[in-house]
Enzyme design. Sequence first.
Site, PDB file in Angstrom:
ATOM      1  N   SER A 217      47.276  44.241  46.119  1.00  0.00           N
ATOM      2  CA  SER A 217      47.516  44.636  44.739  1.00  0.00           C
ATOM      3  C   SER A 217      47.652  46.152  44.683  1.00  0.00           C
ATOM      4  O   SER A 217      46.727  46.881  45.064  1.00  0.00           O
ATOM      5  CB  SER A 217      46.351  44.175  43.860  1.00  0.00           C
ATOM      6  OG  SER A 217      46.520  44.626  42.535  1.00  0.00           O
ATOM      7  N   ASP A 249      41.985  38.779  38.959  1.00  0.00           N
ATOM      8  CA  ASP A 249      41.566  37.384  39.115  1.00  0.00           C
ATOM      9  C   ASP A 249      42.674  36.432  38.669  1.00  0.00           C
ATOM     10  O   ASP A 249      42.863  35.368  39.267  1.00  0.00           O
ATOM     11  CB  ASP A 249      40.295  37.130  38.306  1.00  0.00           C
ATOM     12  CG  ASP A 249      39.171  38.079  38.707  1.00  0.00           C
ATOM     13  OD1 ASP A 249      39.123  38.467  39.890  1.00  0.00           O
ATOM     14  OD2 ASP A 249      38.361  38.443  37.836  1.00  0.00           O
TER      15      ASP A 249
END
Length: 309
Positions: A217, A249
């Site tokens: 990420s 998440d």
Amino acid sequence: MILTVTLNTALDITYRVRALRPHTSHRVTEVTERPGGKGLNVARVLAALGHEVTVTGFAGGATGRVVQDQLTTTPGLVDALVPISGPTRRTIAVVDEQTGDTTQLNEPGPVITPAEWSAFQEAYEDLLPSASAVALCGSLPPGVPVGAYAGLIRDARAAGVPVLLDTSGEPLRRGVAARPDLIKPNADELAELTGSHEPFRATQDARRRGAHAVVASLGPEGLLAVTPEGRWRAAPPTPVHGNPTGAGDSAVAGLLSGLVEHLPWPDRLARAIALSAATVLAPTAGEFDRRAYEELVGRVAVTGEVSAA
């Protein structure tokens, strides 16, 4: 059934204030509570996507009872949390309505006794035969061995269940050596693991250390995926602004749902980016805006190449 593991569950509390200023009192305009911890966040998104999900980990004290009571209201989600004597932690997010910025306060979590850890391991092994995939998510509470995730990965692999690991620090380093199917570090976690701040070089290094596939990420720049099938970058079509709590998440939920649905990697990444962006845009921390997700998922830019056979 998808199994998510949250060893350091939490009750997430979000306060909204007109403007957050140090050294002053604030009048809270809105308070929301929901079950939290990375694995529970992942499970809630998976359930919203229509998957059957079982959550396990630990829950204790009055806060743990609130978490479990709220889990019962989520369709498609089964509570298999293991009881402990210590109280489940709380996390506090304070949202500044003027700027949209969020200040996060995270409690450390209860101390887990050796007997409680053994009870969890037994419960986990009992759940694995029914699982189509496992997500191991978040920090370790005090008392849990630092190599806990490595052992849980080996258990999943022995059962033939694909496993995703999303953690940081020493638990990530040891977990990678146990050869998980997928890890999803952010840029800082990846740099800490490999010593490299160049994303592509670092993801390659993480694969050499044992991870089958790595999805990094990169914040506003999106996701970088390096897998045996190829490598890709994915980014949202436009910058998004809002509360980033739970966005990572939601990306994990997108990747995991794509895995069990056998989607090609570009589709998995597009789903992960769209869910992450839709979480940032949601009015409540950790939820996702379904309309925004459905509008974004077809517009995510995914570029890359497939590895030669």
